[in-house]
Design a protein around this motif. Structure first.
Motif, PDB file in Angstrom:
ATOM      1  N   PHE A   1       0.840  -1.202   0.000  1.00  0.00           N
ATOM      2  CA  PHE A   1       0.000   0.000   0.000  1.00  0.00           C
ATOM      3  C   PHE A   1       0.872   1.249   0.000  1.00  0.00           C
ATOM      4  N   ARG A   2       1.911   1.270   0.834  1.00  0.00           N
ATOM      5  CA  ARG A   2       2.790   2.430   0.910  1.00  0.00           C
ATOM      6  C   ARG A   2       3.484   2.670  -0.437  1.00  0.00           C
TER       7      ARG A   2
ATOM      8  N   TYR B   1      -5.001   4.513   9.642  1.00  0.00           N
ATOM      9  CA  TYR B   1      -6.363   4.660   9.122  1.00  0.00           C
ATOM     10  C   TYR B   1      -7.133   3.342   9.093  1.00  0.00           C
ATOM     11  N   LEU B   2      -6.596   2.324   9.759  1.00  0.00           N
ATOM     12  CA  LEU B   2      -7.278   1.026   9.765  1.00  0.00           C
ATOM     13  C   LEU B   2      -8.722   1.111  10.262  1.00  0.00           C
ATOM     14  N   PRO B   3      -9.068   1.988  11.234  1.00  0.00           N
ATOM     15  CA  PRO B   3     -10.475   2.095  11.627  1.00  0.00           C
ATOM     16  C   PRO B   3     -11.385   2.503  10.476  1.00  0.00           C
ATOM     17  N   ALA B   4     -10.864   3.268   9.529  1.00  0.00           N
ATOM     18  CA  ALA B   4     -11.671   3.644   8.364  1.00  0.00           C
ATOM     19  C   ALA B   4     -11.987   2.418   7.521  1.00  0.00           C
ATOM     20  N   LEU B   5     -11.024   1.508   7.409  1.00  0.00           N
ATOM     21  CA  LEU B   5     -11.252   0.281   6.645  1.00  0.00           C
ATOM     22  C   LEU B   5     -12.237  -0.617   7.365  1.00  0.00           C
TER      23      LEU B   5
ATOM     24  N   PHE C   1     -11.916  10.997   9.318  1.00  0.00           N
ATOM     25  CA  PHE C   1     -10.517  11.369   9.226  1.00  0.00           C
ATOM     26  C   PHE C   1     -10.350  12.689   8.481  1.00  0.00           C
ATOM     27  N   ASP C   2     -11.007  13.727   9.012  1.00  0.00           N
ATOM     28  CA  ASP C   2     -10.964  15.071   8.423  1.00  0.00           C
ATOM     29  C   ASP C   2     -11.418  15.056   6.973  1.00  0.00           C
TER      30      ASP C   2
ATOM     31  N   ILE D   1      -9.385   7.263   1.549  1.00  0.00           N
ATOM     32  CA  ILE D   1      -8.661   6.140   2.134  1.00  0.00           C
ATOM     33  C   ILE D   1      -9.290   4.818   1.692  1.00  0.00           C
ATOM     34  N   LEU D   2     -10.621   4.753   1.743  1.00  0.00           N
ATOM     35  CA  LEU D   2     -11.301   3.532   1.301  1.00  0.00           C
ATOM     36  C   LEU D   2     -11.040   3.259  -0.176  1.00  0.00           C
TER      37      LEU D   2
END
Length: 222
Positions: free
Chosen positions: A63-64, A74-78, A99-100, A106-107
């Motif tokens: 990913f990076r 940002y794992l909570p967003a996933l 996340f602002d 991110i998704l």
């Protein structure tokens, strides 16, 4: 696991190699008895397994490399984006952290990397293996998961759609058809309106509705 059966890691090359080692043994046995001539390929159905978050070893580093930032914070967003409602074909509404205001980006980046890994580590090696036998991989690519349908359709010999998930939205068929035309594929399949738990539920007119619109949208085999 799915219903007690092991599910391969669709996003790792090691997972696909395990599948191909199994089929190599099967093909060798069939070849001994001169039975491979009765085959023209393998079929992959829609991805009907649950996962809170689809992941694979080394995902964060890949990913990076592809997206230029660390996914870890940002794992909570996933988790919220994928797991609430089950995700994929089991899906419902999202309840992701913002996340602002970057939650959607991110998704999207996450799904983009999943698509890349599915294409390069799963579909492409499977298709190349079968081409060695003069066969094709027929696959309902991306169905059941949030991945990019058109690009996944470019990596298999015979792309296939499924009416159960498309319903009346035939733009999905057109998107997949674009990949079929770009790659010069000769066959484009659609599974004609699977019905869950409703034996003999469809009328002739209902079947005709989906058949006509499938062909109009680019399908040439039902």
């Amino acid at each position: 696991t799915k219903n007690g059966f092991m599910v391969v890691d669709h996003f790792s090359l090691a997972g696909t190699q395990a599948v191909l080692e199994y089929y190599q043994d099967v093909f060798d046995e069939l070849q001994k008895h001169d039975l491979l001539k009765f085959m023209n390929g393998l079929f992959g159905d829609s991805l009907e397994y649950r996962a809170s978050v689809d992941w694979t070893l080394g995902f964060s580093e890949i990913f990076r490399q592809l997206k230029g930032y660390d996914i870890t914070p940002y794992l909570p967003a996933l988790h919220n984006g994928v797991a609430i409602g089950g995700g994929g074909i089991f899906g419902g509404g999202f309840a992701k952290e913002s996340f602002d205001g970057q939650g959607d980006k991110i998704l999207n980046d996450y799904y983009s990397v999943l698509t890349y890994l599915f294409n390069k580590n799963h579909l492409e090696p499977m298709q190349k293996f079968l081409e060695g036998y003069g066969m094709n991989l027929r696959y309902q690519t991306a169905y059941g998961k949030y991945m990019e349908q058109a690009s996944t359709s470019m990596f298999v010999g015979i792309p296939e759609g499924e009416m159960m998930m498309i319903r009346n939205n035939f733009d999905n068929i057109r998107a997949q058809a674009g990949a079929v035309h770009v790659m010069g594929r000769k066959e484009y399949n659609a599974e004609l309106q699977a019905e869950m738990g409703k034996n003999h539920a469809q009328s002739w007119q209902n079947l005709l509705f989906f058949t006509q619109r499938s062909f109009a949208a680019g399908v040439n085999n039902i």
